[in-house]
Design a protein around this motif. Structure first.
Motif, PDB file in Angstrom:
ATOM      1  N   THR A  38     -38.089 -50.511  19.523  1.00 30.33           N
ATOM      2  CA  THR A  38     -38.368 -50.392  20.943  1.00 30.33           C
ATOM      3  C   THR A  38     -37.575 -51.465  21.658  1.00 30.33           C
ATOM      4  OG1 THR A  38     -40.301 -51.813  20.755  1.00 30.33           O
ATOM      5  CG2 THR A  38     -40.685 -49.445  20.623  1.00 30.33           C
ATOM      6  N   PRO A  39     -37.332 -51.288  22.931  1.00 28.31           N
ATOM      7  CA  PRO A  39     -36.511 -52.253  23.649  1.00 28.31           C
ATOM      8  C   PRO A  39     -37.152 -53.642  23.686  1.00 28.31           C
ATOM      9  CG  PRO A  39     -36.963 -50.306  25.000  1.00 28.31           C
ATOM     10  CD  PRO A  39     -37.761 -50.182  23.767  1.00 28.31           C
ATOM     11  N   THR A  40     -36.338 -54.634  23.465  1.00 26.34           N
ATOM     12  CA  THR A  40     -36.795 -56.016  23.596  1.00 26.34           C
ATOM     13  C   THR A  40     -36.238 -56.623  24.881  1.00 26.34           C
ATOM     14  OG1 THR A  40     -34.945 -56.734  22.238  1.00 26.34           O
ATOM     15  CG2 THR A  40     -37.063 -56.402  21.126  1.00 26.34           C
ATOM     16  N   ALA A  41     -35.243 -55.976  25.458  1.00 28.33           N
ATOM     17  CA  ALA A  41     -34.662 -56.440  26.729  1.00 28.33           C
ATOM     18  C   ALA A  41     -35.578 -56.011  27.878  1.00 28.33           C
ATOM     19  CB  ALA A  41     -33.273 -55.836  26.912  1.00 28.33           C
ATOM     20  N   PRO A  42     -35.545 -56.739  28.979  1.00 28.29           N
ATOM     21  CA  PRO A  42     -36.375 -56.366  30.131  1.00 28.29           C
ATOM     22  C   PRO A  42     -36.034 -54.958  30.643  1.00 28.29           C
ATOM     23  CG  PRO A  42     -35.505 -58.579  30.403  1.00 28.29           C
ATOM     24  CD  PRO A  42     -34.822 -57.985  29.203  1.00 28.29           C
ATOM     25  N   LEU A  43     -37.070 -54.253  31.095  1.00 28.38           N
ATOM     26  CA  LEU A  43     -36.923 -52.902  31.618  1.00 28.38           C
ATOM     27  C   LEU A  43     -37.036 -52.930  33.134  1.00 28.38           C
ATOM     28  CD1 LEU A  43     -39.265 -51.264  29.000  1.00 28.38           C
ATOM     29  CD2 LEU A  43     -36.791 -51.103  29.038  1.00 28.38           C
ATOM     30  N   ASP A  44     -36.227 -52.143  33.810  1.00 26.48           N
ATOM     31  CA  ASP A  44     -36.174 -52.125  35.269  1.00 26.48           C
ATOM     32  C   ASP A  44     -37.360 -51.348  35.843  1.00 26.48           C
ATOM     33  OD1 ASP A  44     -34.669 -52.661  37.767  1.00 26.48           O
ATOM     34  OD2 ASP A  44     -34.605 -50.465  37.848  1.00 26.48           O
ATOM     35  N   LEU A  45     -38.104 -51.986  36.768  1.00 26.92           N
ATOM     36  CA  LEU A  45     -39.241 -51.338  37.431  1.00 26.92           C
ATOM     37  C   LEU A  45     -38.919 -50.920  38.854  1.00 26.92           C
ATOM     38  CD1 LEU A  45     -42.273 -53.533  36.308  1.00 26.92           C
ATOM     39  CD2 LEU A  45     -41.321 -51.507  35.226  1.00 26.92           C
ATOM     40  N   GLY A  46     -37.701 -51.176  39.298  1.00 19.88           N
ATOM     41  CA  GLY A  46     -37.308 -50.778  40.646  1.00 19.88           C
ATOM     42  C   GLY A  46     -37.213 -51.965  41.590  1.00 19.88           C
ATOM     43  N   PRO A  47     -36.976 -51.680  42.870  1.00 21.86           N
ATOM     44  CA  PRO A  47     -36.813 -52.758  43.844  1.00 21.86           C
ATOM     45  C   PRO A  47     -38.107 -53.549  44.025  1.00 21.86           C
ATOM     46  CG  PRO A  47     -36.642 -50.596  44.896  1.00 21.86           C
ATOM     47  CD  PRO A  47     -36.837 -50.365  43.451  1.00 21.86           C
ATOM     48  N   VAL A  48     -37.945 -54.841  44.194  1.00 28.29           N
ATOM     49  CA  VAL A  48     -39.087 -55.742  44.339  1.00 28.29           C
ATOM     50  C   VAL A  48     -39.862 -55.470  45.638  1.00 28.29           C
ATOM     51  CG1 VAL A  48     -38.228 -57.805  45.539  1.00 28.29           C
ATOM     52  CG2 VAL A  48     -39.608 -58.054  43.518  1.00 28.29           C
ATOM     53  N   LEU A  52     -42.337 -61.140  33.621  1.00 25.56           N
ATOM     54  CA  LEU A  52     -41.612 -60.532  34.748  1.00 25.56           C
ATOM     55  C   LEU A  52     -40.496 -61.453  35.194  1.00 25.56           C
ATOM     56  CD1 LEU A  52     -44.256 -59.232  37.322  1.00 25.56           C
ATOM     57  CD2 LEU A  52     -42.669 -57.871  36.012  1.00 25.56           C
ATOM     58  N   GLN A  53     -39.453 -60.845  35.748  1.00 19.94           N
ATOM     59  CA  GLN A  53     -38.393 -61.611  36.400  1.00 19.94           C
ATOM     60  C   GLN A  53     -37.740 -60.727  37.460  1.00 19.94           C
ATOM     61  OE1 GLN A  53     -35.697 -62.783  33.306  1.00 19.94           O
ATOM     62  NE2 GLN A  53     -35.046 -60.721  32.838  1.00 19.94           N
ATOM     63  N   VAL A  54     -37.177 -61.373  38.456  1.00 26.41           N
ATOM     64  CA  VAL A  54     -36.465 -60.649  39.508  1.00 26.41           C
ATOM     65  C   VAL A  54     -34.980 -60.911  39.314  1.00 26.41           C
ATOM     66  CG1 VAL A  54     -36.127 -60.379  41.985  1.00 26.41           C
ATOM     67  CG2 VAL A  54     -38.415 -60.859  41.088  1.00 26.41           C
ATOM     68  N   VAL A  55     -34.207 -59.825  39.201  1.00 30.93           N
ATOM     69  CA  VAL A  55     -32.763 -59.928  39.003  1.00 30.93           C
ATOM     70  C   VAL A  55     -32.082 -59.031  40.031  1.00 30.93           C
ATOM     71  CG1 VAL A  55     -30.854 -59.551  37.397  1.00 30.93           C
ATOM     72  CG2 VAL A  55     -33.056 -60.340  36.523  1.00 30.93           C
ATOM     73  N   GLY A  56     -31.360 -59.648  40.946  1.00 27.93           N
ATOM     74  CA  GLY A  56     -30.631 -58.877  41.958  1.00 27.93           C
ATOM     75  C   GLY A  56     -31.539 -58.024  42.826  1.00 27.93           C
ATOM     76  N   GLY A  57     -32.721 -58.522  43.158  1.00 28.11           N
ATOM     77  CA  GLY A  57     -33.646 -57.786  44.002  1.00 28.11           C
ATOM     78  C   GLY A  57     -34.429 -56.698  43.276  1.00 28.11           C
ATOM     79  N   ARG A  58     -34.284 -56.635  41.943  1.00 30.47           N
ATOM     80  CA  ARG A  58     -34.997 -55.625  41.143  1.00 30.47           C
ATOM     81  C   ARG A  58     -35.951 -56.328  40.183  1.00 30.47           C
ATOM     82  NH1 ARG A  58     -33.360 -50.685  42.205  1.00 30.47           N
ATOM     83  NH2 ARG A  58     -34.148 -49.766  40.286  1.00 30.47           N
ATOM     84  N   LEU A  59     -37.095 -55.718  40.002  1.00 28.30           N
ATOM     85  CA  LEU A  59     -38.120 -56.283  39.134  1.00 28.30           C
ATOM     86  C   LEU A  59     -37.861 -55.849  37.694  1.00 28.30           C
ATOM     87  CD1 LEU A  59     -40.647 -58.021  39.349  1.00 28.30           C
ATOM     88  CD2 LEU A  59     -41.968 -55.945  39.617  1.00 28.30           C
ATOM     89  N   GLN A  60     -37.830 -56.821  36.790  1.00 32.22           N
ATOM     90  CA  GLN A  60     -37.584 -56.571  35.368  1.00 32.22           C
ATOM     91  C   GLN A  60     -38.814 -57.016  34.578  1.00 32.22           C
ATOM     92  OE1 GLN A  60     -34.175 -55.705  34.112  1.00 32.22           O
ATOM     93  NE2 GLN A  60     -33.998 -55.129  36.258  1.00 32.22           N
ATOM     94  N   LEU A  61     -39.325 -56.139  33.716  1.00 35.32           N
ATOM     95  CA  LEU A  61     -40.504 -56.439  32.909  1.00 35.32           C
ATOM     96  C   LEU A  61     -40.152 -56.319  31.437  1.00 35.32           C
ATOM     97  CD1 LEU A  61     -44.118 -55.556  33.370  1.00 35.32           C
ATOM     98  CD2 LEU A  61     -43.045 -54.598  31.352  1.00 35.32           C
ATOM     99  N   THR A  62     -40.605 -57.277  30.647  1.00 37.26           N
ATOM    100  CA  THR A  62     -40.438 -57.210  29.200  1.00 37.26           C
ATOM    101  C   THR A  62     -41.735 -56.683  28.609  1.00 37.26           C
ATOM    102  OG1 THR A  62     -38.929 -59.096  29.254  1.00 37.26           O
ATOM    103  CG2 THR A  62     -39.886 -58.537  27.122  1.00 37.26           C
ATOM    104  N   TRP A  63     -41.666 -55.539  27.934  1.00 34.24           N
ATOM    105  CA  TRP A  63     -42.860 -54.912  27.375  1.00 34.24           C
ATOM    106  C   TRP A  63     -43.242 -55.603  26.074  1.00 34.24           C
ATOM    107  CZ3 TRP A  63     -46.847 -52.297  28.673  1.00 34.24           C
ATOM    108  CH2 TRP A  63     -47.612 -51.651  27.723  1.00 34.24           C
TER     109      TRP A  63
END
Length: 174
Positions: free
Chosen positions: A44-54, A150-161
């Motif tokens: 399964t992905p270990t990299a953060p997954l994009d949840l869309g704009p913050v 969670l982290q914000v990258v370029g105005g997009r929310l990134q979540l690590t599952w």
């Protein structure tokens, strides 16, 4: 005597030939069955997954349930695309403060929902309740809801599952 020697030889030769054929057929079958046992068969992905704009998440609003979708999940034989891994409750508590809680109850893994009337999270399986921050309020759950990175990258929310072990007071990845 020569007849007995010949029969003994034929008996040994037949057993050796049968054993060789058995090994020739059995070894690949055993390898096929045992091969995945020593490997990581599901990735399964270990990299953060994009949840869309913050901007989707506004301060003061109740938590929002977001499905966590992996672009690719591979097992030993195939790859699947757009697989739902689970869900998270995301909320904004301040201008630059966001938090994400797993929607999986840490007691037995039931889906946790938001009770708008009570203003807290509720697990319908065993009536565990959790504060908006995820702390255990009531019920048999051994701990509060699991926080997700969670982290914000370029105005997009990134979540690590992360999936955590169930039914124990300490928070350990599964």
């Amino acid at each position: 005597m020569a007849d007995e020697d010949r029969r003994k030889f034929l008996k040994i030769a037949t057993c050796a030939l049968g054993g060789g054929v058995g090994l020739a057929v059995g070894a690949p079958v055993l390898t096929l069955l045992a091969d995945p046992a020593g490997r990581t068969t599901v990735t399964t992905p270990t990299a953060p997954l994009d949840l869309g704009p913050v901007e989707r998440f506004r301060a003061g609003e109740p938590p929002r349930r977001v499905d966590i979708v992996a672009p690719v999940v591979k097992d030993a034989w195939k790859a699947a695309r757009d697989v739902v891994l689970g869900a998270a409750w995301v909320r904004r508590t301040g201008p630059d403060k966001l938090s994400a809680l797993s929607a999986v109850c840490p007691h037995l893994g039931c889906a946790v929902g938001w009770d708008a009337q009570a203003g807290n999270f509720l697990c319908p399986c065993h009536d565990s309740r959790f504060s908006p921050e995820g702390q255990k309020l009531t019920g048999p759950s051994e701990r509060g809801l699991d926080e997700l990175p969670l982290q914000v990258v370029g105005g997009r929310l990134q979540l690590t599952w992360v999936r955590y072990k169930l039914g124990q007071p300490s928070r350990e990845p599964a």
